[in-house]
Design a protein around this motif. Structure first.
Motif, PDB file in Angstrom:
ATOM      1  N   GLU A 267     -10.701  -3.676  15.255  1.00  0.00           N
ATOM      2  CA  GLU A 267     -10.541  -4.844  14.774  1.00  0.00           C
ATOM      3  C   GLU A 267     -10.663  -4.940  13.114  1.00  0.00           C
ATOM      4  OE1 GLU A 267     -13.572  -8.810  14.970  1.00  0.00           O
ATOM      5  OE2 GLU A 267     -13.694  -7.061  16.432  1.00  0.00           O
ATOM      6  N   LYS A 268      -9.682  -5.892  12.721  1.00  0.00           N
ATOM      7  CA  LYS A 268      -9.359  -5.752  11.228  1.00  0.00           C
ATOM      8  C   LYS A 268     -10.479  -5.554  10.425  1.00  0.00           C
ATOM      9  CE  LYS A 268      -8.063 -10.624  10.713  1.00  0.00           C
ATOM     10  NZ  LYS A 268      -6.799 -11.377  10.256  1.00  0.00           N
ATOM     11  N   ASN A 269     -11.719  -6.442  10.684  1.00  0.00           N
ATOM     12  CA  ASN A 269     -12.862  -6.262  10.071  1.00  0.00           C
ATOM     13  C   ASN A 269     -13.449  -4.776   9.611  1.00  0.00           C
ATOM     14  OD1 ASN A 269     -12.451  -9.034   9.332  1.00  0.00           O
ATOM     15  ND2 ASN A 269     -14.059  -9.544  10.667  1.00  0.00           N
ATOM     16  N   GLN A 270     -13.309  -3.829  10.647  1.00  0.00           N
ATOM     17  CA  GLN A 270     -13.661  -2.822  10.444  1.00  0.00           C
ATOM     18  C   GLN A 270     -12.843  -1.638   9.664  1.00  0.00           C
ATOM     19  OE1 GLN A 270     -13.149  -2.069  14.805  1.00  0.00           O
ATOM     20  NE2 GLN A 270     -15.401  -1.524  14.852  1.00  0.00           N
ATOM     21  N   VAL A 271     -11.534  -2.288   9.122  1.00  0.00           N
ATOM     22  CA  VAL A 271     -10.554  -1.663   8.224  1.00  0.00           C
ATOM     23  C   VAL A 271     -11.161  -2.134   6.864  1.00  0.00           C
ATOM     24  CG1 VAL A 271      -8.542  -1.191   7.497  1.00  0.00           C
ATOM     25  CG2 VAL A 271      -9.178  -0.983   9.895  1.00  0.00           C
ATOM     26  N   ILE A 272     -11.174  -3.355   6.730  1.00  0.00           N
ATOM     27  CA  ILE A 272     -11.438  -4.160   5.328  1.00  0.00           C
ATOM     28  C   ILE A 272     -12.494  -5.218   5.572  1.00  0.00           C
ATOM     29  CG2 ILE A 272     -10.884  -5.425   3.589  1.00  0.00           C
ATOM     30  CD1 ILE A 272      -7.896  -4.460   3.562  1.00  0.00           C
ATOM     31  N   PRO A 273     -13.764  -5.006   5.348  1.00  0.00           N
ATOM     32  CA  PRO A 273     -14.844  -5.811   5.785  1.00  0.00           C
ATOM     33  C   PRO A 273     -14.508  -6.985   4.961  1.00  0.00           C
ATOM     34  CG  PRO A 273     -15.724  -3.738   5.444  1.00  0.00           C
ATOM     35  CD  PRO A 273     -14.500  -3.579   5.015  1.00  0.00           C
ATOM     36  N   ARG A 274     -15.492  -8.106   5.407  1.00  0.00           N
ATOM     37  CA  ARG A 274     -15.283  -9.434   4.841  1.00  0.00           C
ATOM     38  C   ARG A 274     -17.198  -9.583   4.151  1.00  0.00           C
ATOM     39  NH1 ARG A 274     -12.084 -13.928   8.383  1.00  0.00           N
ATOM     40  NH2 ARG A 274     -10.188 -12.462   8.464  1.00  0.00           N
ATOM     41  N   THR A 281     -12.965  -8.022   1.116  1.00  0.00           N
ATOM     42  CA  THR A 281     -13.654  -6.879   0.119  1.00  0.00           C
ATOM     43  C   THR A 281     -12.794  -5.793  -0.069  1.00  0.00           C
ATOM     44  OG1 THR A 281     -15.243  -5.735   1.996  1.00  0.00           O
ATOM     45  CG2 THR A 281     -15.822  -7.663   0.818  1.00  0.00           C
ATOM     46  N   THR A 282     -13.365  -4.646   0.012  1.00  0.00           N
ATOM     47  CA  THR A 282     -12.867  -3.380  -0.132  1.00  0.00           C
ATOM     48  C   THR A 282     -12.406  -2.488   1.159  1.00  0.00           C
ATOM     49  OG1 THR A 282     -14.648  -2.296  -1.163  1.00  0.00           O
ATOM     50  CG2 THR A 282     -13.134  -3.603  -2.593  1.00  0.00           C
ATOM     51  N   PRO A 283     -11.469  -1.690   1.283  1.00  0.00           N
ATOM     52  CA  PRO A 283     -11.465  -0.917   2.659  1.00  0.00           C
ATOM     53  C   PRO A 283     -12.577   0.035   2.589  1.00  0.00           C
ATOM     54  CG  PRO A 283      -9.294  -0.886   1.263  1.00  0.00           C
ATOM     55  CD  PRO A 283     -10.281  -1.403   0.289  1.00  0.00           C
ATOM     56  N   SER A 284     -12.934   0.274   4.024  1.00  0.00           N
ATOM     57  CA  SER A 284     -13.934   1.335   4.424  1.00  0.00           C
ATOM     58  C   SER A 284     -13.279   2.698   4.709  1.00  0.00           C
ATOM     59  CB  SER A 284     -14.458   0.686   5.856  1.00  0.00           C
ATOM     60  OG  SER A 284     -13.504   1.016   6.831  1.00  0.00           O
ATOM     61  N   ALA A 285     -13.985   3.342   4.956  1.00  0.00           N
ATOM     62  CA  ALA A 285     -13.448   4.918   5.139  1.00  0.00           C
ATOM     63  C   ALA A 285     -12.835   5.098   6.311  1.00  0.00           C
ATOM     64  CB  ALA A 285     -14.659   5.929   4.953  1.00  0.00           C
ATOM     65  N   LEU A 286     -12.568   4.253   7.316  1.00  0.00           N
ATOM     66  CA  LEU A 286     -12.129   4.246   8.549  1.00  0.00           C
ATOM     67  C   LEU A 286     -10.724   4.850   8.451  1.00  0.00           C
ATOM     68  CD1 LEU A 286     -12.124   4.190  11.624  1.00  0.00           C
ATOM     69  CD2 LEU A 286     -11.676   2.043  11.393  1.00  0.00           C
ATOM     70  N   VAL A 287      -9.834   4.323   7.692  1.00  0.00           N
ATOM     71  CA  VAL A 287      -8.352   4.699   7.850  1.00  0.00           C
ATOM     72  C   VAL A 287      -8.293   6.143   7.481  1.00  0.00           C
ATOM     73  CG1 VAL A 287      -5.881   4.481   7.022  1.00  0.00           C
ATOM     74  CG2 VAL A 287      -7.489   2.517   7.408  1.00  0.00           C
ATOM     75  N   ALA A 288      -8.790   6.650   6.426  1.00  0.00           N
ATOM     76  CA  ALA A 288      -8.918   8.037   6.097  1.00  0.00           C
ATOM     77  C   ALA A 288      -9.599   9.052   6.825  1.00  0.00           C
ATOM     78  CB  ALA A 288      -9.761   8.161   4.704  1.00  0.00           C
ATOM     79  N   ASP A 289     -10.576   8.484   7.502  1.00  0.00           N
ATOM     80  CA  ASP A 289     -11.416   9.485   8.710  1.00  0.00           C
ATOM     81  C   ASP A 289     -10.711   9.669   9.797  1.00  0.00           C
ATOM     82  OD1 ASP A 289     -13.586   9.382   6.766  1.00  0.00           O
ATOM     83  OD2 ASP A 289     -14.950   7.993   8.107  1.00  0.00           O
ATOM     84  N   ALA A 290      -9.825   8.428  10.234  1.00  0.00           N
ATOM     85  CA  ALA A 290      -9.024   8.508  11.317  1.00  0.00           C
ATOM     86  C   ALA A 290      -7.877   9.705  11.005  1.00  0.00           C
ATOM     87  CB  ALA A 290      -8.364   7.229  11.646  1.00  0.00           C
ATOM     88  N   HIS A 291      -7.195   9.354   9.997  1.00  0.00           N
ATOM     89  CA  HIS A 291      -6.218  10.377   9.669  1.00  0.00           C
ATOM     90  C   HIS A 291      -6.617  11.660   9.437  1.00  0.00           C
ATOM     91  CE1 HIS A 291      -3.381   6.673   7.479  1.00  0.00           C
ATOM     92  NE2 HIS A 291      -3.373   6.774   8.958  1.00  0.00           N
ATOM     93  N   ALA A 292      -7.723  11.818   9.153  1.00  0.00           N
ATOM     94  CA  ALA A 292      -8.314  13.065   8.969  1.00  0.00           C
ATOM     95  C   ALA A 292      -8.198  13.912  10.361  1.00  0.00           C
ATOM     96  CB  ALA A 292      -9.573  13.189   8.368  1.00  0.00           C
ATOM     97  N   VAL A 293      -8.494  13.241  11.448  1.00  0.00           N
ATOM     98  CA  VAL A 293      -8.303  13.877  12.756  1.00  0.00           C
ATOM     99  C   VAL A 293      -7.214  13.537  13.568  1.00  0.00           C
ATOM    100  CG1 VAL A 293     -10.965  13.740  12.840  1.00  0.00           C
ATOM    101  CG2 VAL A 293      -9.501  11.781  13.701  1.00  0.00           C
ATOM    102  N   GLY A 294      -6.003  12.985  12.681  1.00  0.00           N
ATOM    103  CA  GLY A 294      -4.627  12.923  13.349  1.00  0.00           C
ATOM    104  C   GLY A 294      -4.571  11.774  13.964  1.00  0.00           C
ATOM    105  N   LEU A 295      -5.361  10.583  14.008  1.00  0.00           N
ATOM    106  CA  LEU A 295      -5.111   9.303  14.697  1.00  0.00           C
ATOM    107  C   LEU A 295      -4.223   8.499  13.703  1.00  0.00           C
ATOM    108  CD1 LEU A 295      -8.718   8.810  16.035  1.00  0.00           C
ATOM    109  CD2 LEU A 295      -6.773   9.141  17.483  1.00  0.00           C
ATOM    110  N   LYS A 296      -3.415   7.638  14.275  1.00  0.00           N
ATOM    111  CA  LYS A 296      -2.583   6.738  13.476  1.00  0.00           C
ATOM    112  C   LYS A 296      -3.834   5.280  13.973  1.00  0.00           C
ATOM    113  CE  LYS A 296       1.791   8.566  13.492  1.00  0.00           C
ATOM    114  NZ  LYS A 296       1.801   8.710  11.882  1.00  0.00           N
ATOM    115  N   VAL A 297      -3.603   4.400  12.789  1.00  0.00           N
ATOM    116  CA  VAL A 297      -4.226   3.301  13.005  1.00  0.00           C
ATOM    117  C   VAL A 297      -3.590   1.974  12.862  1.00  0.00           C
ATOM    118  CG1 VAL A 297      -6.303   2.030  11.879  1.00  0.00           C
ATOM    119  CG2 VAL A 297      -6.295   4.634  11.742  1.00  0.00           C
ATOM    120  N   ASP A 336      -3.164   1.838   3.619  1.00  0.00           N
ATOM    121  CA  ASP A 336      -2.597   2.878   4.484  1.00  0.00           C
ATOM    122  C   ASP A 336      -2.570   2.712   5.869  1.00  0.00           C
ATOM    123  OD1 ASP A 336      -1.128   5.146   4.304  1.00  0.00           O
ATOM    124  OD2 ASP A 336      -2.579   6.444   4.364  1.00  0.00           O
ATOM    125  N   VAL A 337      -2.602   1.504   6.438  1.00  0.00           N
ATOM    126  CA  VAL A 337      -2.865   1.407   7.969  1.00  0.00           C
ATOM    127  C   VAL A 337      -1.358   1.887   8.173  1.00  0.00           C
ATOM    128  CG1 VAL A 337      -4.502  -0.443   8.109  1.00  0.00           C
ATOM    129  CG2 VAL A 337      -2.128  -0.906   7.898  1.00  0.00           C
TER     130      VAL A 337
END
Length: 355
Positions: A267-274, A281-297, A336-337
């Protein structure tokens, strides 16, 4: 991983002309339920418009009929997206059920044969937000997944590019519990259409986990784990597993997802919360954390109307008027989604082009 990337670009090994002349880093836009900002969702007209607007992928939610056919509906309750209430012959089918812990009253696809469903016509799900779509009420049938695949194949030839679908298995635990599981039917359709192979233009989605793990052993196409900003997967709840969607998005949870899926659909609020006022607001660490294990977001869902936008990007108090969706989509692209699920695919494609 499949030879077809999230970008909808075939690898050279597939012998298919590449859309962008190579493996582009450009994020994909997925037509969420087709192009429901302009046509009633999950109709062939909605899917066709999305493809003609330029996307290479559409999202197709799947639920079974009484006689085991898979049809495209966001939910198995169809009172809000069809004219079933206007059919007196089906008045007795109205009932109350509990689906994934939520009590719903209405008409359900699993209580109708495909022939019966074909007598119904689609209607706009949110007429208060999209009154312009109501002019199409009553025009189009509920399509089967096979009909969507046939459309995709036909338009792909006409538009000279590879087109594909993101089939989503809806309410897996519920349908298994009533002896009408979706997954075997989906695998069968993929097999019959020659789509259960590496490089096939299919990415299977689910909000549940157990079914995706099982599908990872049965199919040769990529899988996408969907998550919500609240609650837990229905299969976890059913088996007493205490984990929530938030637990799935920890580094350890993402590592587990990467063992059976290639993509994450948060859900998009998990990437950039309100914030408390509803502002972006500002991006969470989710995209970077997902990319770190090879997942695209690829987060969901981007919609142009004020009623769905962050408070600071709304154009007025009118929930149906369009706000600054391009600014919202730009913020997510800057985060970076790898893709966007969008109700107005043409707008999202513009945001990608300008990013």
């Amino acid at each position: 991983m499949s030879g077809l990337s999230l970008l909808g670009v075939a690898s050279p090994a597939d012998g298919v002309e590449e859309e962008h002349g190579g493996e582009s880093a450009r994020p994909v836009v997925v037509g969420h339920r087709g192009a429901p900002g302009y046509r009633p969702e999950h109709t062939l007209a909605s899917y066709e418009l999305a493809f003609r607007q330029g996307v290479s992928w559409v999202d197709v939610d799947l639920v079974p009929t009484k006689d085991g056919r898979l049809v495209a509906r966001h939910e198995n309750e169809i009172g809000g997206t069809t004219d079933v209430a206007q059919h007196p012959e089906f008045a007795s089918r109205r009932t109350t059920k509990t689906i994934d812990g939520t009590e719903l009253t209405g008409w359900f696809t699993e209580d109708f044969t495909l022939a019966e469903l074909k007598t119904l016509r689609a209607t706009e799900r949110i007429p208060g937000i999209r009154p312009h779509n109501t002019i199409y009420n009553g025009r189009w049938e509920i399509p089967t997944y096979q009909e969507v695949l046939d459309l995709t194949k036909r338009l792909g030839k006409q538009l000279h590019r590879t087109l594909g679908t993101y089939p989503e298995v809806k309410h897996s635990t519920y349908f298994s519990s009533i002896g009408n599981p979706t997954e075997p039917k989906l695998v069968n359709i993929l097999d019959r259409n020659g789509l259960n192979r590496p490089g096939a233009p299919v990415i299977i989605q689910s909000f549940e986990v157990t079914n995706l793990k099982e599908l990872s052993k049965q199919v040769r196409v990529p899988l996408l784990q969907l998550t919500s900003a609240s609650g837990a997967p229905a299969d976890f709840v059913a088996t007493g597993d205490p984990r929530t969607y938030a637990d799935l998005l920890t580094p350890a949870g993402l590592k587990e997802i990467s063992t059976y899926a290639d993509y994450l659909g948060p859900e998009k609020n998990q990437v950039i919360p309100r914030d408390a006022a509803g502002n972006l607001t500002t991006p969470s660490a989710l995209v970077a954390d997902a990319h770190a294990v090879g997942l695209k977001v690829a987060p969901y869902t981007f919609r142009n109307e004020n009623g769905f936008l962050p408070a600071d990007l709304r154009s007025s108090a009118d929930p149906a008027a369009w706000g600054d969706i391009l600014a919202e989509e730009a913020a997510f692209l800057d985060a970076d989604v790898d893709g966007l699920f969008a109700d107005q695919p043409d707008t999202a494609l513009l945001a990608v082009t300008e990013s």
